[in-house]
Scaffold this motif. Structure first.
Motif, PDB file in Angstrom:
ATOM      1  N   TRP A 220       4.367  -3.811  -6.978  1.00  0.00           N
ATOM      2  CA  TRP A 220       3.522  -2.715  -6.534  1.00  0.00           C
ATOM      3  C   TRP A 220       3.923  -1.366  -7.107  1.00  0.00           C
ATOM      4  O   TRP A 220       3.068  -0.484  -7.257  1.00  0.00           O
ATOM      5  N   GLN A 221       5.188  -1.197  -7.469  1.00  0.00           N
ATOM      6  CA  GLN A 221       5.538   0.058  -8.125  1.00  0.00           C
ATOM      7  C   GLN A 221       4.980   0.084  -9.542  1.00  0.00           C
ATOM      8  O   GLN A 221       4.612   1.141 -10.053  1.00  0.00           O
TER       9      GLN A 221
ATOM     10  N   VAL B   8       2.264   2.080  -3.499  1.00  0.00           N
ATOM     11  CA  VAL B   8       1.230   2.617  -4.389  1.00  0.00           C
ATOM     12  C   VAL B   8       0.850   4.037  -3.982  1.00  0.00           C
ATOM     13  O   VAL B   8       0.782   4.945  -4.820  1.00  0.00           O
TER      14      VAL B   8
ATOM     15  N   LYS C 120       0.827  -1.215   0.000  1.00  0.00           N
ATOM     16  CA  LYS C 120       0.000   0.000   0.000  1.00  0.00           C
ATOM     17  C   LYS C 120       0.853   1.254   0.000  1.00  0.00           C
ATOM     18  O   LYS C 120       0.535   2.242  -0.681  1.00  0.00           O
TER      19      LYS C 120
ATOM     20  N   ALA D 271       2.106  -1.419 -10.394  1.00  0.00           N
ATOM     21  CA  ALA D 271       0.677  -1.149 -10.202  1.00  0.00           C
ATOM     22  C   ALA D 271       0.440   0.332  -9.919  1.00  0.00           C
ATOM     23  O   ALA D 271      -0.423   0.967 -10.545  1.00  0.00           O
ATOM     24  N   GLY D 272       1.193   0.885  -8.984  1.00  0.00           N
ATOM     25  CA  GLY D 272       1.026   2.297  -8.650  1.00  0.00           C
ATOM     26  C   GLY D 272       1.392   3.203  -9.803  1.00  0.00           C
ATOM     27  O   GLY D 272       0.710   4.211 -10.056  1.00  0.00           O
TER      28      GLY D 272
ATOM     29  N   TRP E  53      -1.176   5.892 -11.505  1.00  0.00           N
ATOM     30  CA  TRP E  53      -0.822   7.313 -11.397  1.00  0.00           C
ATOM     31  C   TRP E  53      -0.704   7.974 -12.766  1.00  0.00           C
ATOM     32  O   TRP E  53      -1.341   9.008 -13.026  1.00  0.00           O
TER      33      TRP E  53
ATOM     34  N   ARG F 222       3.110   7.154  -4.904  1.00  0.00           N
ATOM     35  CA  ARG F 222       3.063   7.698  -6.267  1.00  0.00           C
ATOM     36  C   ARG F 222       2.290   9.022  -6.318  1.00  0.00           C
ATOM     37  O   ARG F 222       2.550   9.867  -7.171  1.00  0.00           O
TER      38      ARG F 222
END
Length: 224
Positions: A161-162, A132, A129, A164-165, A169, A135
């Protein structure tokens, strides 16, 4: 209107790196990738206008607009995603190799405040979390990536997760600008006020965090 390709053949003599319109006029979609790479991958890029650049780029992709340049939406999306994802991954590996020494050498108060906030996010929300959420917070998205590497966040967890974020973004801001420009006629006439509004909104989390920290310090001093 000037139609700008993926990158400009020649750039103006003076480019304001803090002005989204100036950057896009000079370098086109490639400029988005370079700026996002620097902002998310290199500590020296913490001052760059990532949020307003993405929104402005989306706005200038609307066909038939009267803005200073005309950009291609697919090119902007590809360059935005590439710059944000490669930048974050680069920042992570820099952190893995250089550790906290990179931050301690910096004399920037904003960077140290951002590092403290990034570490707080990691502790409060967990790796997924926090990566994400970072970002969407200026400065924090710059320092969290090397900090995650320095703190030993697993490489696979960070990469997942980077990505996904980064996708959320970049695509949200670019498509948000494009949607607004498509739905409101002649919206590009108000480009500067819109960019200023996006910049102000993006700085809101930082301002709220500073206010929260000051109130917490005040409460601590009163309790002594």
């Amino acid at each position: 209107m000037t139609v700008v390709p993926l990158f400009a053949a020649t750039a103006p003599q003076a480019v304001n790196v803090l002005d989204a319109g100036s950057l896009l006029s000079a370098f086109g979609a490639l400029g988005v990738a370079v700026v996002l790479f620097a902002e998310t991958g290199l500590l020296v890029g913490f001052f760059l206008p990532g949020d307003s650049l993405l929104f402005t780029a989306g706005l200038l992709c609307v066909p038939g607009g009267n803005g200073p340049v005309s950009l291609s939406l697919p090119e902007v999306l590809i360059c935005s995603v590439a710059g944000a994802l490669v930048g974050a991954q680069t920042g992570y590996w820099i952190g893995r190799r250089g550790g906290r020494a990179l931050l301690t050498r910096s004399k920037s108060r904003k960077l140290h405040e951002g590092a403290a906030r990034a570490e707080e996010l990691l502790a409060k929300y967990g790796h997924a979390k926090a990566i994400v959420l970072a970002r969407f917070v200026p400065i924090v998205r710059t320092v969290l990536n090397p900090l995650a590497g320095a703190l030993g966040v697993p490489a696979r967890v960070f990469a997942l997760w980077q990505i996904a974020g980064g996708l959320v973004w970049t695509c949200a801001l670019v498509l948000g600008g494009y949607a607004l420009g498509s739905s409101v006629p002649n919206i590009d006439r108000y480009l500067l006020p819109l960019v200023a509004l996006v910049a102000a909104v993006s700085l809101t989390p930082v301002a709220l965090e500073i206010l929260r920290a000051r109130r917490a310090r005040g409460a601590t001093e009163e309790s002594r």
